[in-house]
Each structure stands twice: as C-alpha cells, then as structure tokens.
Design an enzyme around this catalytic site. Structure first.
Site, PDB file in Angstrom:
ATOM      1  N   ASP A 155       0.833  -1.194   0.000  1.00 31.89           N
ATOM      2  CA  ASP A 155       0.000   0.000   0.000  1.00 31.89           C
ATOM      3  C   ASP A 155       0.884   1.267   0.000  1.00 31.89           C
ATOM      4  O   ASP A 155       0.644   2.224  -0.738  1.00 31.89           O
ATOM      5  CB  ASP A 155      -0.866  -0.055   1.262  1.00 31.89           C
TER       6      ASP A 155
ATOM      7  N   LYS B 216       1.430   4.449  -2.863  1.00 29.11           N
ATOM      8  CA  LYS B 216       1.374   5.888  -2.586  1.00 29.11           C
ATOM      9  C   LYS B 216       2.656   6.580  -3.060  1.00 29.11           C
ATOM     10  O   LYS B 216       2.613   7.653  -3.670  1.00 29.11           O
ATOM     11  CB  LYS B 216       1.178   6.124  -1.088  1.00 29.11           C
TER      12      LYS B 216
END
Ligand code: ADP
Ligand code: ASP
Ligand code: MG
Length: 815
Positions: free
Chosen positions: A679, A683
C-alpha cells in the site's frame, strides 16, 4: 386604456377562467375600457391540427371532436347559471357542426389546403372567446364577443399572414370608438384576407393580436397573461434554475422569442416597439408576480446576457461548391428564393472562404428547401459548380441573448467553454451583426445539458450544480453522504455550489435521480431499489442522463471500476477517486487517464490516494505547476505501520502490537498487506509519477520488515504463530534502536528518480522522530524549500478524513 391577452392555459379550465374574470374586475377604465384578447383553450389548437391532419389522410376525427365539445361544455356547465347556458350551447353546437362539415370535406377530398386549415384552426379562438364573453356577461353587463377576423386584415399567406396595418388599425379604431361603453372579448390569432377568408397570424399569434389592438388604440400597456412568471432567463421546463427578468428591451425580447422563448410571439414586439408601448408579461396563476417589462428605456443591467433560448428541432442544410466563391448575389438569390417559397430561415453561417453556406430551417421545410435549391440551381449543379445540398436532422439551436454582450468581452469564450467542458459538439455558429445574440447548433440530445451548463456559466451568482454519481457505499461512501448532507446548506450559502447525488451503486443495488437523491434516507432507498447493481449499466446510465457538470466518484478499493475511467473521461465526466489502484498500476494507464482528462477538459482528482484527506497531492501539484523542482521526498504514509511502531515499546511483543492494531481496525484483513509495504509502495509511486518520474511498480525497492518465515506463512493464523516465533527478532531490532536513543520508522523516499521504502532507526533530530498515533508525515525538499523542507503532517487514515478529502475534491471540480 390597456389591452390584456390571456393565453391558452389561462383560459384552459373553469378555475383559471374564474381567475381571469377576477383579474378583469380589478382593471381600471382610465383612458377607456380595456380590451381582452383570448386564445383558444390550452391544447385546442393542437387538437384541431391533429383532427385536420387525420381527416386529410382518411382517419377518423370523431373522438377528438367529441373531446373538444366536452372540454367547452364542461366549463359552461360549471361557470354559467343554468338558464343562461342554452343559448351558449346552441351557438357552440353550431360551431362544432360547421367544424364537422369542414373536416368531413377534408376527409372526403383527402386534401387539406392552407386556407381550410386556417379556417379549421379559427374555431379554437372563436369558441373560447365566445364562451368567455358569455361567462363574463354574468359579471359585466357590457361584455361583448368580437371576432377579430372582421377587424384584422391580412394578405393571403395562410398560416402566417401578413397584416395590413393601416387598414387594420383604422377598422379597430372605428370599432372601438363605436363600442366605447362595451367590454370587448376578442379572438386572438385569427384575421381575414381581402376576400373575407379566415387567415391566421402564426402559431402563438394571439400575442400579436394584442399588440395590434394596443397599437391601433395607443394603449398605455399591453399585458400578456400566461402561465409562468414572465420572461425568464431560460425555458423553466428545461432549466430549473431559470429566473424571471424584471425588464428587457424590445430587441432582446424579439431575439429571445425568435430563438424559441415561446412565452411571447416574436412579431408582437414590432407594433409595440413602433409606438413605444410597454408590454408586460404576467402570470395568471401567481398574481403577486410583478411582471416582466419589455420597454423602451431599460435601465442598465449587470447581467452579461439576458437569457438563453432554444429551438428544439431544426435541420440544417449545407450548400457548398466552387461556384459560390466570389459570386456576388449567390446568397441573395438563395435566400430570396427561400423567402419567396415561405421557408423561414432560422440562422445562417457562411465560411469566410465562401465555399459553403450553412443554414437552419424547421425540419418540416428541410426536404422542400433541398428540392427547391436543386431546382433553382440546376445548371450550377450540372456544371459541378455546386453540390447538391446535404440535410442534417436531429439538431437544436441554442442562443444567448442580451444587449450587454456588445460591451462585454469574453462572452463567447464563456459560452464555448461551458459547451466544450461538457462535451457538447458545436455544429455551426452564428452571431448576429447586432451582437445581441450568439447562436450555436448542437445535437438535439445535448440540448437540456447545454442549456443548464450555459445557464450555470453565465448566471454565476446562482448556485452551480454538480451532478455526482457515486460508486461504493462502504465506510467512505457512507461517511461522505453524511458529510454532504450536513453541509448542503452551507455550500449553497457560502460557496454557491449545489451538489446533487444523481446515482449511487454498491455491489448489490443501484439507483438514479437526476433531481438529486435525498441523503436523509439513501440507504433505505437503495435497499428498496428494484435495480440490481451492474457496473457497465451504471456507467452507461450516467452517460445517457447527459447531465451538466457531472462527476463520477469511485469510493471503492476494487480494480473493477478502473477499467471504466477512460470511457468516463471520454464522456466529459470528471473523476474523483480514493481508489489507488488506477494510478498505481502501469505508468501507461496513469498517463492515459491524465491525458484523456485533459483532452476532454475535465478534472481527475485523487487527493485521497495519498495520506487520506491531507493536502499532499495538491501541494505537490502546486509546487510543480509553479516551477519548483523536487529534490527529495521523504514520507511515512502508512497509518497502520505508524501505529505499530509507535506502540512497539515498553516490553510488548511485536505480535501483540500487530494483533491490537488489527483488532482496532487499523489493518487490512491480512496484516501482511500493510506490513509488506504494498500500500505504501502505491502511494510513493503515485507521488513519484506526479513529480514527473516515469516509474513502474517493480521499480520501487521495498525492504521488508518481516523475516522470510512470516512472509511464507500460509494463513493469517499461521502468520501470527510465526510472529510469535520471531519475538526475539523484533525485540532485538527494537532494543538496538532504543540503545541508540532512536525509534524505528518505515520510511519511503524519492531521490534522483528512485523510490525506496526502508526500515530505519531515526534519532531525535529527525523530523519523523516525534510522529504519534497513526499519523502520516511527508517532507518535500525542493529547490525552493531547500534549507528547511515543506512538511505536511496529520492523520492519514480513517473514514472521516478520507471522505472529507473526497468531498473537497468534488467541490473543486470545475474550478
Ligand atoms: P400562452 O398559452 O399563455 O400563450 P405559451 O405556452 O405560449 O403560453 O408560453 C408560455 C410558456 O413558454 C411557458 O410555460 C414556458 O414553458 C415557455 N417558455 C419558453 N422559454 C421561456 C422563457 N425564456 N421564459 C418563460 N417561459 C418560457
Ligand atoms: N391558439 C393559437 C396557438 O396555439 C394562438 C395562441 O395561443 O397564441 O398557436
Ligand atoms: Mg403563447
């Protein structure tokens, strides 16, 4: 004296006729008794047209005739005393019998001439004016019925006759003079030619009748009583935000009505203009409305335009060929021929090369016009100097009108920006040389959207409406709806924005409402919806609804919606998403989204892809756009990992911290999805791309903080067992940091076009040392922020802040 005209709806029922009488009772008799002009009851003229056309093709018209009779007789029964009814029934019955004979004749001959058609239509006004004069006679003993066919004299252009003003005015003046003590109830719309044959003044022509009487009698005012609050900025049936105009000039009224504002018939303005008689448009159904004044000395208005009108159905003809170049008089010949043949040309554009002329006509005239041109220019066509004209149907005209356009630069820019942004293709453009109007031809299917978008663009003091389609009703979706609902009034009052949720879908159900779904009970409504969720159908419906200022919001974390983004942009719909998958897959996809959005002039906002509602993406974009250059980005962008390291102290095991984080809902169902750094990688990748680097997911170096055994574990339970087995590994790691007075931080870094995510020990001097809870932090070192980096820090996870970020993105669409 005044002339009052009541339109079809104003005399369309017993109730409204009562209102008409009460309006008449309030009229003074200053300068003479008022004259009342009446239209046919609403729907009657259309019904007569239908009957005549049915008869002409041998279809029955008896049911419609009976309907017509009933419509009038019902009013008489309701509004007249019983003993007075009979003579009125008798007279109307005579009318209906005559009408039936006429229709029978049309039926037998299978032929409907323009002359007969006018005669048939005249019964609408004759019936209503006669009937109302008799109803009025119960209240005004001096009421008399007047058939204006005896007073208004025209040529023989049936259907659209031209008035002999001099003769007509004289006849009207004489008649009025002889009937000074009478209250005249006059038929609108109808007239007669020299031979005494009935003619009509064109559809909507009762307004014109009123102006003719007003002019003949030098009325102080011509009142047009209708069913709306005067002339509005657009047709209120199409544009809900249309508002009433207090005043406009004759020219403006003429242009607006010529281009479709049927609230007043364009020729009406001419006699009034010549005599400077004000026309007031009033509402029979809302007598408190002060009226729209069409008059000579209009005050200065601060509106850039007065209104937007439209003609729903037009066809265009395109005439082109080398024979036209430099040929003086070609267009003169073309348009005089069309005028001679009574084909009314709505607008004309000619390219500067003179190679082609495009003009718009009523669709009913299109094929006739084509044939006439082919006939008139037969030789040119044969010599291949002219091509046979193309006809294109299914189009509409939209026109913006206002005298202020002349003094205001940028008006056309605003018009085309609003159209372009909403994906509306303009087929042809015409600007009157007066600069009072700019008209565009667009596809019929885009008209409602175009009218609303253009209205929003010009009348900025009104609320801008965003139409939002939301996917996903999980934590974020639900929170967003609550926030929107609580904030609706504030946005309207302070920001001039109105947000309508026009569609919602989750994985089970979907629903739509172009007026905006009520957010008080969206959940129950969605549950009760009969439409099963179907993503392609949801997207299709969103496009079909063709609403202006449209936004698609993806509040899911699923890969499925991503494949639709492209087509959504192509439909000129903006996208707001908290779903990271789209921007963090292949670079080509990321780039295509951006390019397509730009090409179609719509927005693509994804602030919540990084750090939830924290202003990270926006900050980076502002830095880049203002010419700064990123030297280094360092960040902690995983709220989950922050939480874990901030709580990994005081003797607790790593296993227990992870477990607590999971129990508190801070982790993915499989905590390894967070701990592996996937994750976080997404980003960092999105930020690096926004900073201008072409990177693929595989280019990000991720140092795993987990020993191999934990990564290899099968189930989540096995993973926890392995965490327990590795207690010492984690404790040692922590002890090492603590012995140096440092803390553990999982830090993402972008430098020299390389992205890495590593586990580091940082000391007190590091800005990330003090990070608490599940906060995110990001520091931008740039050419301008080189001594001390620009730092953004705060809660970077949670439904409340993420929904707030999505909310902010939605509100920013179009700005
Ligand atoms: P009447 O029967 O009273 O003559 P019309 O139906 O001819 O009334 O005209 C009134 C209608 O014109 C309104 O109901 C409205 O829908 C339509 N209209 C179109 N454009 C405008 C506009 N710009 N302002 C007001 N009304 C408009
Ligand atoms: N009754 C006619 C029409 O419908 C004239 C009018 O109403 O102004 O066109
Ligand atoms: Mg009308």
């Amino acid at each position: 004296m005044k002339v009052l005209k009541f339109g079809g709806t104003s005399v369309g029922s017993a109730g409204s006729i009562k209102t008409v009488l009460s309006i008449l009772k309030q009229q003074g008799t200053n300068g003479g008794n008022p004259v009342t002009v009446l239209s046919a009851m609403s729907g009657v003229t259309n019904l007569l047209v239908k009957m005549a056309e049915s008869a002409a093709v041998g279809e029955s018209f008896t049911a419609q005739l009976a309907e017509l009779e009933r419509k009038h007789f019902d009013v008489i029964k309701e509004l007249m005393e019983v003993q007075a009814q009979n003579p009125v029934f008798t007279r109307l019955k005579i009318y209906f019998n005559e009408l039936e004979d006429l229709l029978q004749g049309v039926y037998s001959l299978r032929e409907l001439t323009a002359q007969t058609r006018d005669l048939i239509l005249s019964y609408g006004e004759r019936c209503s004016a006669f009937m109302i004069s008799k109803i009025a006679a119960q209240h005004f003993s001096n009421a008399v019925f007047v058939n204006a066919a005896d007073l208004i004299k025209t040529d023989s252009a049936f259907g659209y006759a031209k008035v002999n003003m001099e003769l007509t005015e004289m006849l009207i003046r004489n008649f009025y003079g002889e009937n000074k003590d009478k209250l005249l109830f006059v038929t609108g719309f109808i007239a007669s030619n020299d031979a005494g044959r009935v003619t009509t003044l064109g559809r909507g022509g009762s307004d014109y009748t009123a102006a003719i009487f007003g002019s003949a009698l030098n009325a102080e005012e011509i009142q047009i009583w209708t069913d709306v609050n005067g002339m509005m900025t657009a047709d209120p049936r199409m544009v809900k935000k249309a508002f009433s105009l207090p005043e406009l000039s004759y020219t403006e009224a003429m242009e607006l009505s010529f281009f479709g504002a049927k609230v007043i018939y364009p020729p009406t303005m001419i006699p009034a203009f010549l005599k400077k008689i004000p026309i007031v448009i009033l509402n029979t159904f809302d007598t408190s409305f002060g009226g729209t004044y069409i008059k000579h000395d209009c005050g200065l208005s601060n509106l850039p335009i007065k209104g937007i009108s439209s003609i729903n159905e037009v066809s265009i003809l395109n005439v082109q060929g080398s024979g036209m170049v430099g040929k003086a008089g070609f267009s003169g010949r073309l348009f005089s021929m069309l005028a001679r043949e009574q084909i009314s040309v709505i607008l004309i554009t000619q390219s500067s090369s003179e190679h082609s002329i495009t003009f718009a006509v009523n669709p009913a005239d299109a094929l006739k016009a084509k044939a006439l041109i082919e006939h008139e220019f037969e030789l040119e066509v044969l010599a291949k100097k002219l091509e046979s004209p193309d006809v294109e149907d299914g189009l509409s005209v939209l026109a913006i009108v206002g005298e202020n356009m002349k003094h205001t630069p940028g008006v056309s820019g605003k018009l085309f920006h609003a159209l372009g942004r909403n994906g509306i293709n303009v087929r042809a453009i015409a600007q009157g040389s007066s600069e009072y109007n700019i008209s565009v031809i667009i596809s019929r299917g885009d008209l409602a959207k175009a009218l609303n978008a253009v209205h929003d663009a010009f009348f900025v003091e009104l609320n801008k409406t965003l139409h939002v389609f939301c996917l996903g009703t999980g934590n974020i979706g639900t929170t967003l709806f609550r926030q929107l609902n609580n904030h609706t009034e504030f946005l309207k009052q302070h920001n001039g924005i109105q947000i309508k949720i026009a569609g919602i879908s989750n994985t089970r159900k979907m629903m739509f409402d172009s007026d905006g779904i009520n957010l008080d009970n969206w959940k129950d409504k969605l549950e009760a919806s009969a439409t099963a969720a179907d993503l392609p159908a949801f997207i299709e419906q969103m496009k079909q609804m063709n609403l202006p200022n449209c936004v698609f919001v993806d509040n899911t974390a699923s890969p499925t919606p991503i494949s639709f983004y492209q087509s959504v942009f192509e439909a000129n719909i903006s996208v707001v998403t908290c779903n990271k998958i789209g921007n963090s897959a292949s670079y080509t996809q990321y780039k295509t989204f951006k390019d397509t959005a730009r090409k179609h002039g719509v927005d693509f906002y994804y602030e919540t892809n990084v750090g939830a509602g924290l202003p990270i993406v926006r900050t980076l974009k502002d830095l880049m756009m203002s010419g700064d250059r990123v030297i280094r980005i360092e960040a902690i962008l995983s709220g989950t990992i922050s939480y874990i390291f901030n709580n990994f102290k005081g003797g607790v095991t790593f296993h227990d911290v992870v477990k607590t984080a999971q129990d508190k809902g801070y982790t993915e169902p499989d905590p390894r999805d967070d701990l592996r750094g996937t994750d976080f990688m997404r980003k960092m990748l999105i930020l690096a791309r926004d900073a201008g680097y072409v990177l693929e997911p595989g280019d990000v170096e991720i140092e795993s903080m987990l020993p191999q055994s934990c990564l290899d574990a099968g189930t989540v339970a096995d993973f926890y067992t392995e965490l327990n087995n590795e207690t010492k590994f984690f404790a040692d790691m922590n002890a090492k940091a603590e012995s140096q007075g440092k803390v553990l931080r999982y830090i993402g870094k972008l430098e020299d076009g390389k992205v890495s995510i590593t586990l580091q020990m940082v000391g007190e001097d590091h800005p990330f040392y003090t990070l608490s809870g599940s906060d995110n932090i990001i520091s931008f070192t740039t050419e301008r922020y080189i001594e001390r980096p620009l730092v953004v820090k705060g809660p970077g996870a949670g439904a409340e802040v993420t929904a707030a970020g999505v909310f902010a993105d939605i509100v920013n669409v179009g700005n």
